[in-house]
Design a protein around this motif. Structure first.
Motif, PDB file in Angstrom:
ATOM      1  N   UNK A  89      -4.646  23.443   1.493  1.00  0.00           N
ATOM      2  CA  UNK A  89      -4.268  22.739   2.715  1.00  0.00           C
ATOM      3  C   UNK A  89      -3.905  21.276   2.452  1.00  0.00           C
ATOM      4  N   UNK A  90      -4.068  20.830   1.227  1.00  0.00           N
ATOM      5  CA  UNK A  90      -3.733  19.453   0.878  1.00  0.00           C
ATOM      6  C   UNK A  90      -2.237  19.209   1.062  1.00  0.00           C
ATOM      7  N   UNK A  91      -1.904  18.241   1.902  1.00  0.00           N
ATOM      8  CA  UNK A  91      -0.501  17.951   2.218  1.00  0.00           C
ATOM      9  C   UNK A  91      -0.449  16.768   3.180  1.00  0.00           C
ATOM     10  N   UNK A  92       0.747  16.287   3.399  1.00  0.00           N
ATOM     11  CA  UNK A  92       0.968  15.351   4.496  1.00  0.00           C
ATOM     12  C   UNK A  92       1.363  16.174   5.713  1.00  0.00           C
ATOM     13  N   UNK A  93       0.674  15.922   6.821  1.00  0.00           N
ATOM     14  CA  UNK A  93       0.887  16.691   8.038  1.00  0.00           C
ATOM     15  C   UNK A  93       1.711  15.874   9.035  1.00  0.00           C
ATOM     16  N   UNK A  94       2.669  16.549   9.641  1.00  0.00           N
ATOM     17  CA  UNK A  94       3.582  15.914  10.576  1.00  0.00           C
ATOM     18  C   UNK A  94       3.539  16.611  11.932  1.00  0.00           C
ATOM     19  N   UNK A  95       3.607  15.845  13.003  1.00  0.00           N
ATOM     20  CA  UNK A  95       3.844  16.423  14.316  1.00  0.00           C
ATOM     21  C   UNK A  95       5.307  16.192  14.676  1.00  0.00           C
ATOM     22  N   UNK A  96       5.836  17.081  15.473  1.00  0.00           N
ATOM     23  CA  UNK A  96       7.257  17.024  15.806  1.00  0.00           C
ATOM     24  C   UNK A  96       7.482  17.576  17.214  1.00  0.00           C
ATOM     25  N   UNK A  97       8.551  17.119  17.834  1.00  0.00           N
ATOM     26  CA  UNK A  97       8.929  17.627  19.145  1.00  0.00           C
ATOM     27  C   UNK A  97      10.428  17.459  19.349  1.00  0.00           C
ATOM     28  N   UNK A  98      10.851  17.533  20.587  1.00  0.00           N
ATOM     29  CA  UNK A  98      12.293  17.507  20.877  1.00  0.00           C
ATOM     30  C   UNK A  98      12.962  18.702  20.198  1.00  0.00           C
ATOM     31  N   UNK A  99      12.465  19.878  20.531  1.00  0.00           N
ATOM     32  CA  UNK A  99      12.940  21.091  19.892  1.00  0.00           C
ATOM     33  C   UNK A  99      14.388  21.396  20.278  1.00  0.00           C
TER      34      UNK A  99
END
Length: 122
Positions: A89-99
């Motif tokens: 699970x090690x990673x940089x996590x991003x949230x996103x929208x405006x699908x």
């Protein structure tokens, strides 16, 4: 919509973290939102997605049962509760929208947060 993710950090395998995503702009509730992650040297991959109401959820097979996404449109926030973490699970996590299209692909989103780094030690 502008997004800012936070809550990342270092955790031991089996531990938990809760990521947050703060949105600015009045149209956050109009869109589906998603979580993605990118490990070093790898492509950005889909983690989870929520409908505009939060009632419809979709998860990558690798995180089902361990990660839970939620959103609070009244507060313009979203969260990703991560339990039983493992080194994969090690990673940089991003949230996103405006699908715009396929919500399981990064190209399906126009608005991105800056990412928050999660490191899981074994």
């Amino acid at each position: 919509v502008q997004l800012q993710a936070s809550g990342g950090g270092l955790v031991q395998a089996g531990g938990s973290l809760r990521l947050s995503c703060a949105a600015s702009g009045r149209t956050f509730s109009d869109y589906r939102m998603g979580w993605f992650r990118q490990a070093p040297g790898k492509e950005r991959e889909f983690v989870a997605s929520l409908s505009w109401s939060g009632m419809s959820m979709d998860y990558a097979d690798s995180v089902k049962g361990r990660l839970t996404a939620s959103r609070d449109n009244a507060k313009n926030t979203a969260s990703l509760q991560m339990n039983n973490l493992n080194p994969d699970d090690t990673a940089t996590y991003y949230c996103a929208t405006c699908t715009t299209s396929d919500y399981t692909k990064p190209t399906g989103y126009r608005c991105w947060g800056q990412g928050t780094k999660v490191t899981v030690s074994s």
